[in-house]
Motif scaffolding. Structure first.
Motif, short mmCIF file in Angstrom:
data_model
loop_
_atom_site.label_atom_id
_atom_site.label_comp_id
_atom_site.label_asym_id
_atom_site.label_seq_id
_atom_site.Cartn_x
_atom_site.Cartn_y
_atom_site.Cartn_z
N ALA A 45 0.82 -1.21 0.00
CA ALA A 45 0.00 0.00 0.00
C ALA A 45 0.86 1.25 0.00
O ALA A 45 1.97 1.27 0.52
CB ALA A 45 -0.92 0.00 1.22
N LEU A 46 0.31 2.32 -0.59
CA LEU A 46 0.99 3.60 -0.56
C LEU A 46 -0.02 4.73 -0.56
O LEU A 46 -1.14 4.58 -1.06
CB LEU A 46 1.93 3.76 -1.76
CG LEU A 46 1.29 3.91 -3.14
CD1 LEU A 46 2.19 4.73 -4.06
CD2 LEU A 46 1.04 2.55 -3.78
N ASP A 47 0.37 5.84 0.03
CA ASP A 47 -0.41 7.07 -0.02
C ASP A 47 0.25 8.00 -1.02
O ASP A 47 1.48 8.13 -1.04
CB ASP A 47 -0.45 7.75 1.35
CG ASP A 47 -1.17 6.91 2.40
OD1 ASP A 47 -2.01 6.08 2.02
OD2 ASP A 47 -0.86 7.08 3.60
N ILE A 48 -0.57 8.65 -1.84
CA ILE A 48 -0.04 9.57 -2.84
C ILE A 48 -0.33 11.01 -2.45
O ILE A 48 -1.28 11.29 -1.72
CB ILE A 48 -0.60 9.29 -4.24
CG1 ILE A 48 -2.13 9.44 -4.27
CG2 ILE A 48 -0.18 7.91 -4.72
CD1 ILE A 48 -2.73 9.40 -5.66
N GLY A 49 0.48 11.91 -2.97
CA GLY A 49 0.27 13.34 -2.82
C GLY A 49 0.36 13.98 -4.19
O GLY A 49 0.64 13.32 -5.18
N ASP A 50 0.13 15.30 -4.23
CA ASP A 50 0.15 16.00 -5.51
C ASP A 50 1.41 16.84 -5.71
O ASP A 50 1.51 17.57 -6.69
CB ASP A 50 -1.09 16.88 -5.66
CG ASP A 50 -1.09 18.05 -4.69
OD1 ASP A 50 -0.21 18.10 -3.81
OD2 ASP A 50 -1.97 18.92 -4.82
N GLY A 51 2.33 16.73 -4.79
CA GLY A 51 3.58 17.45 -4.93
C GLY A 51 3.56 18.84 -4.32
O GLY A 51 4.60 19.39 -3.99
#
Length: 287
Positions: free
Chosen positions: A200-206
């Motif tokens: 699993a991973l959490d993403i961000g928008d930078g």
């Protein structure tokens, strides 16, 4: 977590923001995404290799849909939709891409640690163990992040692997600050977190816009991942209004790798939770 009502969203957003400093101090994590295990295994385990990641153009994008109203917490166990796939994997082995982890299905062993943790070659918003994933997930993430970039979408890895020890510290911090009942709505108990598997991973928008809040669902990274993640083997693990099944409120940033075949099959069938897809019982609370 992102609640499916206005009041819930305000509560979830405020609680996440108030606890951000604690999480960052715990292990270089920006946030603690909830993840946990569910009922008996219904798909036969296999020693087959993890499905390979296909190219971005291999499968057309299909955006998953959600129900108009929250499903009942008393969701019956149904036959596994995944049974029709040519390759089958264990639902209980934490080294399996199909392992189902939720509030009824703890990891076994509880202190499991992947043997193949690597740092993916992607934009990182974290360091230390949070920047790691198991090798199949890392490879898939690299391909997915690159495809997003080609479409003009910036995506970052905001949280990856989380060890049992880190989860102990994080969960106990929530309990100390908010009490166990409230902590269980925001953080997985040690041994019940998907992040511990490396799948699993959490993403961000930078840019940090709406990071780990309900409004992240409208950010380009979340919109793109929801529509295209299955092409690379990923699903949004905690979809909107399905918390009576998954046990957690909407987390548009939390992606789970299950392989291209299964993720694409889920998208094509319009199935949005692993519990329903693999035919295991709902886990709204700890057993």
């Amino acid at each position: 977590m992102c609640h499916d009502c206005v009041a819930g969203r305000r509560t979830a957003g405020a609680s996440r923001r108030s606890f951000a400093r604690f999480l960052a101090a715990g292990a270089g994590l920006t946030v603690l995404a909830a993840c946990t295990p569910v009922a008996p295994e219904t798909v036969a385990p296999s020693s087959s290799p993890v499905p390979a990641v296909t190219s971005a153009s291999g499968v057309p994008a299909v955006e998953s849909t959600t129900a108009a109203a929250a499903p009942s917490a008393q969701v019956p166990v149904s036959p596994s939709a995944a049974a029709a796939l040519p390759r089958q994997f264990s639902l209980t082995d934490p080294a399996s891409p199909w392992v189902v982890v939720n509030k009824h299905r703890p990891l076994s062993p509880a202190d499991y640690a992947p043997a193949d943790l690597v740092r993916p070659n992607v934009n990182l918003a974290v360091s230390g163990e949070a920047a790691l994933l198991n090798s199949p997930t890392a490879a898939a993430a690299e391909t997915m992040f690159a495809a997003a970039a080609q479409d003009g979408v910036v995506m970052t890895l905001a949280s990856g692997y989380r060890s049992y020890g880190t989860q102990v510290v994080t969960y106990n911090g929530y309990v100390a600050a908010r009490g166990q009942a409230d902590a269980d709505t925001a953080s997985a108990r040690p041994g019940y977190s998907e992040h511990q598997t490396g799948w699993a991973l959490d993403i961000g928008d930078g840019g940090g816009a709406c990071g780990f809040d309900s409004c992240f669902a409208d950010q380009p990274a979340a919109v793109w991942a929801k529509a295209n993640g299955h092409r690379f083997g990923f699903v949004v693990r905690y979809p909107l209004m399905f918390h009576p099944i998954t046990g957690y409120y909407y987390e548009p940033w939390h992606l789970r790798y299950i392989g291209v075949e299964a993720a694409t099959d889920m998208a094509n069938r319009g199935i949005v939770t692993l519990e329903e897809y693999f035919g295991v019982e709902a886990a709204p609370g700890y057993a």
